[in-house]
Design a protein around this motif. Sequence first.
Motif, short mmCIF file in Angstrom:
data_model
loop_
_atom_site.label_atom_id
_atom_site.label_comp_id
_atom_site.label_asym_id
_atom_site.label_seq_id
_atom_site.Cartn_x
_atom_site.Cartn_y
_atom_site.Cartn_z
N GLU A 275 6.94 0.65 9.98
CA GLU A 275 7.94 1.50 9.34
C GLU A 275 7.33 2.70 8.61
O GLU A 275 7.85 3.82 8.68
N LYS A 276 6.21 2.47 7.92
CA LYS A 276 5.65 3.51 7.07
C LYS A 276 4.36 4.12 7.59
O LYS A 276 3.94 5.19 7.15
N GLY A 277 3.70 3.39 8.54
CA GLY A 277 2.37 3.79 8.97
C GLY A 277 1.32 3.06 8.17
O GLY A 277 1.55 2.66 7.02
N PHE A 278 0.17 2.87 8.76
CA PHE A 278 -0.90 2.12 8.09
C PHE A 278 -1.35 2.82 6.81
O PHE A 278 -1.47 2.19 5.75
N GLU A 279 -1.62 4.13 6.91
CA GLU A 279 -2.17 4.85 5.77
C GLU A 279 -1.22 4.87 4.58
O GLU A 279 -1.64 4.83 3.42
N LYS A 280 0.09 4.95 4.85
CA LYS A 280 1.07 5.07 3.77
C LYS A 280 1.51 3.72 3.21
O LYS A 280 2.28 3.67 2.26
N THR A 281 1.06 2.64 3.83
CA THR A 281 1.37 1.31 3.31
C THR A 281 0.25 0.86 2.38
O THR A 281 -0.91 0.84 2.77
N SER A 282 0.59 0.53 1.18
CA SER A 282 -0.41 0.08 0.20
C SER A 282 -0.40 -1.44 0.10
O SER A 282 0.55 -2.10 0.52
N LEU A 283 -1.46 -1.96 -0.48
CA LEU A 283 -1.50 -3.40 -0.73
C LEU A 283 -0.37 -3.79 -1.68
O LEU A 283 0.21 -4.87 -1.55
N GLN A 284 -0.04 -2.89 -2.60
CA GLN A 284 1.05 -3.16 -3.53
C GLN A 284 2.37 -3.30 -2.78
O GLN A 284 3.22 -4.14 -3.14
N ASP A 285 2.57 -2.49 -1.74
CA ASP A 285 3.79 -2.62 -0.92
C ASP A 285 3.88 -4.01 -0.31
O ASP A 285 4.96 -4.63 -0.29
N ILE A 286 2.75 -4.49 0.20
CA ILE A 286 2.72 -5.83 0.81
C ILE A 286 2.99 -6.89 -0.25
O ILE A 286 3.73 -7.86 -0.01
N ASP B 230 -8.50 -5.57 6.97
CA ASP B 230 -8.69 -6.93 7.49
C ASP B 230 -7.35 -7.50 7.98
O ASP B 230 -7.30 -8.19 9.01
N ILE B 231 -6.28 -7.23 7.28
CA ILE B 231 -4.94 -7.65 7.71
C ILE B 231 -4.59 -7.00 9.03
O ILE B 231 -4.09 -7.64 9.96
N PHE B 232 -4.88 -5.70 9.12
CA PHE B 232 -4.58 -4.96 10.35
C PHE B 232 -5.36 -5.53 11.54
O PHE B 232 -4.82 -5.68 12.64
N ILE B 233 -6.63 -5.83 11.32
CA ILE B 233 -7.46 -6.40 12.39
C ILE B 233 -6.87 -7.70 12.89
O ILE B 233 -6.81 -7.96 14.09
N LYS B 234 -6.40 -8.54 11.97
CA LYS B 234 -5.83 -9.83 12.36
C LYS B 234 -4.54 -9.64 13.15
O LYS B 234 -4.29 -10.36 14.13
N ILE B 235 -3.72 -8.65 12.78
CA ILE B 235 -2.51 -8.35 13.53
C ILE B 235 -2.87 -7.96 14.97
O ILE B 235 -2.26 -8.42 15.93
N ALA C 49 3.20 -7.25 6.71
CA ALA C 49 2.33 -6.08 6.88
C ALA C 49 2.63 -5.36 8.20
O ALA C 49 2.68 -4.13 8.23
N ALA C 50 2.84 -6.12 9.26
CA ALA C 50 3.13 -5.51 10.56
C ALA C 50 4.41 -4.68 10.49
O ALA C 50 4.47 -3.57 11.02
N LEU D 138 3.94 -12.04 -3.35
CA LEU D 138 2.67 -12.72 -3.58
C LEU D 138 1.80 -11.89 -4.51
O LEU D 138 1.91 -10.66 -4.56
N SER D 139 0.92 -12.56 -5.23
CA SER D 139 0.00 -11.84 -6.12
C SER D 139 -1.15 -11.26 -5.30
O SER D 139 -1.39 -11.65 -4.15
N LYS D 140 -1.87 -10.34 -5.92
CA LYS D 140 -3.04 -9.76 -5.26
C LYS D 140 -4.06 -10.85 -4.94
O LYS D 140 -4.67 -10.87 -3.87
#
Length: 215
Positions: free
Chosen positions: A24-35, A55-60, A18-19, A41-43
Motif C-alpha cells: 500500500e505505501k511502498g517499502f521505503e515509506k513504511t516504518s517499523l512504527q507503522d508495523i 529482514d522482514i522484507f527478505i522473509k516475505i 508488513a506485506a 505489537l511492541s518493538k
Amino acid sequence: MPRNKYPEETVKLILDTAARLFTEKGFEKTSLQDIMNETKLSKGAIYHHFVSKEDIFIKICENTSRRTELLLSKVRDDKSLNGRDKLKKIYAEALSNTVNNEIVPMQPYMISNHKFLAAQVESLLHEVAPDYIQPILEQGIADGTLYGIEHPRQTAEMLSLLSSLWLNPLLLPSSDEEIIARGKVVMSILNHIGADFTAEELICPYLSYNRMLQK
C-alpha cells in the motif's frame, strides 16, 4: 513479560501486515512504527523475530519464492507431460505468477537494492535453471519433443536469465514495442528447439506486466 505460546502466529501476523503495508505505501515509506501500530505489537516483540525492516522484507520474498518453487516443481514432476509441454507450461506458470505476484508493488525496492538483485541472479543460475529448467530440457531431448540442445545446463541458464531479467520491464523499463522485439528474439530461440510458443503465450504476459507497472 509472559512467554509467547504461539510464535508462529506472531511471525505470520508481522509478515502479513508488513506485506500489506509495503504494497500500500511502498517499502521505503513504511516504518517499523507503522508495523507496530497495525499489529499492536511492541518493538521488542517484533525484534524478537526480525532484526530489521529489511529482514522482514527478505522473509516475505523467501515465502513467495517457496510458493513459486512449489508451482514449478509440480510442472516438472508431472508424469503426464512430455518435455516440450512441460517447458511451455512452466513458462505459463512462471509468467502468470510474475504478473499476479503479491510482491510486485514491492519490487522497485528489490531492484534498487544490489543485494536483492544479486540474489535473484544467483537463484536463477543455481536453483531455477538446474532444478527446474534443465531437467525439463533433458526430458525433452530424451523423448524427442525438444531438439538441437547440445548443452542443456547452459541452455537452461540462458533461458532463465533472458526470461527473468532481459524481458523483465521492471529491470529494463521498456516500451511495448521494445518488449515485443525482445519477446520475438526469445520466442525464436524457444521455437528453434521445438517449444512452439506463440506471441499470446510468451509476449502478451510481459506486455500485461509492463502496463501494470506503468499504472
